[in-house]
Structure formats: structure tokens, C-alpha cells
Write a protein that holds these residues in place. Sequence first.
Motif, PDB file in Angstrom:
ATOM      1  N   THR B 221       0.839  -1.206   0.000  1.00  0.00           N
ATOM      2  CA  THR B 221       0.000   0.000   0.000  1.00  0.00           C
ATOM      3  C   THR B 221       0.868   1.248   0.000  1.00  0.00           C
ATOM      4  O   THR B 221       0.597   2.215  -0.725  1.00  0.00           O
ATOM      5  CB  THR B 221      -0.910   0.004   1.234  1.00  0.00           C
ATOM      6  N   LYS B 224       2.107   2.151  -3.300  1.00  0.00           N
ATOM      7  CA  LYS B 224       1.092   2.772  -4.153  1.00  0.00           C
ATOM      8  C   LYS B 224       0.948   4.245  -3.822  1.00  0.00           C
ATOM      9  O   LYS B 224       0.792   5.087  -4.709  1.00  0.00           O
ATOM     10  CB  LYS B 224      -0.238   2.056  -3.974  1.00  0.00           C
ATOM     11  N   TYR B 225       0.998   4.563  -2.533  1.00  0.00           N
ATOM     12  CA  TYR B 225       0.828   5.974  -2.174  1.00  0.00           C
ATOM     13  C   TYR B 225       2.053   6.791  -2.529  1.00  0.00           C
ATOM     14  O   TYR B 225       1.941   7.963  -2.886  1.00  0.00           O
ATOM     15  CB  TYR B 225       0.455   6.120  -0.699  1.00  0.00           C
ATOM     16  N   ALA B 227       3.704   6.161  -5.172  1.00  0.00           N
ATOM     17  CA  ALA B 227       3.476   6.346  -6.612  1.00  0.00           C
ATOM     18  C   ALA B 227       2.498   7.484  -6.870  1.00  0.00           C
ATOM     19  O   ALA B 227       2.713   8.319  -7.761  1.00  0.00           O
ATOM     20  CB  ALA B 227       2.952   5.051  -7.218  1.00  0.00           C
ATOM     21  N   SER B 228       1.438   7.553  -6.040  1.00  0.00           N
ATOM     22  CA  SER B 228       0.468   8.632  -6.271  1.00  0.00           C
ATOM     23  C   SER B 228       1.090   9.988  -5.950  1.00  0.00           C
ATOM     24  O   SER B 228       0.783  10.989  -6.601  1.00  0.00           O
ATOM     25  CB  SER B 228      -0.788   8.405  -5.440  1.00  0.00           C
TER      26      SER B 228
END
Lengths: 246, 302
Positions: B221, B224-225, B227-228
Motif C-alpha cells: 500500500t 502505491k501511495y 506512486a500517487s
Amino acid sequence: MAEDLVLDTAIRDWVLIPLSVVMVLIGVLRYFVSKLMRSSPVPDAKVVREGQIVLRARNLRSAANFIPHKSFRSRRVYYGNEENGLLYVPKGQAQNAQAQMFSDPNMAMDMMKKNLSMIIPQTLTFAWVNFFFSGFVAAKIPFPLTQRFRSMLQNGIDLSTVDVSYVSSRSWYFLNLFGLRGLFSLILGEENAMDDTQRMMQMSGFGMDPTKGLSAEKDNLDIVQHEWILPKFEHRAEAVLRKIVS
Amino acid sequence: MVSIAEEAELNRLETQVDNGGGGAWEYLCLVRKLKVRRSHKVLNYGLSILNDSRKRSGLGQEEWTLYEQVTIAALDCQAIDVAKDCIKVLQKKFPQSKRVGRLEAMLLEAKGLWAEAEKAYASLLEENPCDQIVHKRRVALAKAQGNIAGAIEWLNKYLETFMADHDAWRELAELYISLQMYKQAVFCYEELILSQPTVPLFHLAYADVLYTLGGLENLQTAKKYYASTIDLTGGKNTKALFGICLCTSAISQLTRGRSKEDKEGPELQSLAATALEKDYKQRAPQKLSLLSSVLKGLKVSP
């Protein structure tokens, strides 16, 4: 025959001008009296909290896709469960607005004060105008008008032969009553624009039930389809980086 | 938050005032509007206006707002005497005002009389339980005494009612992190992301906490954050780039020996590493060797 009517200048000096001045003064006086009587509204903690809950739930609904699935699910339960959820309103508790209004004496008191400051001076001035100046022509407007304006401009004179451009004293009172709003907002500042239409809106705003907002928000939250968009961000980040690197 | 344009305007006005170019009142208004903390300057220029009776009377009703602003700035600078004088003037003008009562409580707080200040705030809250500033002062009071757990308790109480106040959530998250209560901090950062989903700072902080928590799921997770964050900042955030590298190597360590492999992982990582190298080459060439040794340690090849 309309041409023959000549208005005495004493009418101008003793009716037209005093009437207007008195109306303005009463308006100013009323403003200050209502300012004196106005109690600053203390927001109720419960109402504030309900507003904040709705706001937060709305945030959750609109940005749901930004948090992981697990977090979203736990929040949905937290808001909507049937035991102590934030948005859950027990059936019996949803008291109707009318009852709420009467249960809060402050609210009724406030409304009465507002109405009193509105109605009493109006009745008094109307009685005063009726007593002293009823039944004669006070002014003439410089352009002709159609018959339909007769009831507006010649209130209190029951003569169908008088030209419509003559204004009776009682009508002059009404014209002042409704027409001085612009002048007041000029002398007393914008905040005085507390006119009748706004008053009406406020009264209808009373009836709004805060619990209705809560349960509507709950229904909205229940039908939200959660789809975590973060995995997509990985691809987008890759594209961004590729652009930088190349 | 203060936008870039507003900050530029503020700095422009500040240099103008510093060089004696006038516009002190506009500067003070802007400081008040943006709620920035430049207490020394506010104290200096505010006092110079207040001591000049001609300028002061030119403000009209705004004069009292300026008194309040200067009082708070003086408290911040520990200029107790100035604050006392200002409060005296305000009290003369507005006897029994709660807003002045708040300033008095803050004076007690600035003097370090914690118990008295606490009592004053409590009585203010009793009169008006919806006063957000007093609630927040109480949290700050606990924090100033080093009582972080107490601050958390007050803040939670405040958030129970004002739960849409995202600044309070942010403060709570930072408090939790300082006590290493990461799971609670995660919840706070989720709230922040919910209220402002496009602010990359919150994504980054959320990812940091998740990475600190560890565990395969949290690491994935977190990645992913990160990456965002890269996406939202356009790849300009160095911390997020490092975060990607760290997360990927941590994930690969955890999943070693398992056949199932995150397919996207290696590519994003190598891209991040390349971007890092390029960035370092441009801005800090002498530290490039340091970077490559770090990346080697993570078994990342750009």
C-alpha cells in the motif's frame, strides 16, 4: 376635471414631507431597537456536531476511492451501523420540526421579538396616518397612468373621476413603507437589508430537520461502490517518471 | 494553507515595509488573513501604528482588531508588558467580552501559569462550548507542558464535535507519530486524504507511516501511495522516489522464495532510481557517489 385640481402648498409642507420624514425616522428607530433586542445566537453543540458529521461523511463519499478498501469498509460501518453509528438516527428520536420549535422557548422568543419590532410600529404609523391624513390627495406624479394603478395610488379616495396620477395620502404611506428599503440600506449599511423576503426564508428554514440530512447521507453512503484507484496511480507514476528520465 | 501567489505578495509587502516603504497596515491585514506566524514583525509594525494616535484613529473600528493581533504577537514574543497594556485597553473598551477573556487566559499561559490558564480556558468553554479557538488553546497548553498524551486526549474530545476540521486531524496525526502510535496515525492520515484527496503531502505522510508499520500488505500500500505522490507532484518529490526504492526492495525481501512476483514493481523502481540519479546529477553532483552506494545497498540498478 382633472386639470382643475390644484394642490395647496400647505399639503406639501404639512403632509407630504412630514410623512416621508416620519417613515424614515421610524425605519431608523426600528433598526436600532431590533439591534438592541437581538440576542446573539449561541450555536447548539449538537447541531454543530451534526453538521460536521454530514460534512465528513460527504468527504468520505466523494473521496472514497483514495483510501484502501479495508479502511473504507471500516468507516462505512462506523458511520452507518445500527447501534451507535454516527449517521444512524433511531426511529423515535426523529422529532418533527414543529415540536422542536416549541420545545425551545428561546427560538419562539426570538421570533416573537422580531415580529413585534416589525408589527407594532407598522400598526401605530398606519393608525396615525389614517387618523390625521385620510381621504385627501397629497401629491401628483408628473406622468399619466392607467386605471389599474388607481387602487395602488388612490387608496382611501373613492372617486372614480380623479385622474390616476394623483396620489392619496394613505397610498403615499404605503409607497414609503415599501419603497424606502434602498434608502435604509444606504444610511444604515448593507446589513440592514433584513427585509421581509429574507424573513420569510428564515421562517421556512426553521422547519428543516437536521436528522433528515443525516439519514439521507447514510443512504448515499450505503450505495457507494468502492473502487480503489491507487493501483492506477502506479501506472501513471511510471509514465511520469519515464517522461522525466527520457 | 497559503498559496504561492499569496506568499509572494506577503513577502513583497514585508520587504517593502522593512525598507520603510509604508503599507504596514496592509501587511498586517494580510498576515491576519493568511494566519501566518511572523510575530516579531507584527509586534514591531503593529506597535508603531498603535503608538501613533493619528494613524490609530484612522483605522476606525479596525483599531480593536489590531490591538488583538498585536497582543497575540506580543505573547508569542514574550513581550508580556506590551500584551498587558493592550489587554488593558481592550478590557476598558469591551468589558466582560469573552474574546478579551481569551486573551487574558493566553496571557496566563504565556507567563507559564499552567494551572491558572487551564482554569480560565475551562470557564470560557463552560460559557460557550463551541469556541474552537479555546479548544485548540487547551491542546496547545497540554503540548507546551510536554503532556502529549493529554494533548491527544483534548484533541480527540475536540474532534468528537468538530470532526471536519482537517488541521486538527493533521495535528493529531503528528502527535500520534511522536508517540510512535502509528496505527492511530494511519487513521488520521486517511481522514486527511479523504478531506483533501489531491494534496500530495498527505499521500506522502500516509505512505511513510505505512512503511514504518511494515508487513507485506502495508508495504505494498505504501508503495502505491508513494506512486500517487509522484504522480501528483510530477516526479519532483525526492522523498517519494526514495520511498519507491525502499518499498520495492523491502517487498522483494519479504517475498523472496515465492514464485509470485509483483510484475510492475521492478520497472517502477528502476525508473525511480534513474530519476533520482538524474536529479542528483543536476542539483548535487558531489553526492552522487553516496546515492549510488545507497541504491546498491538496496540492490537497485538504475
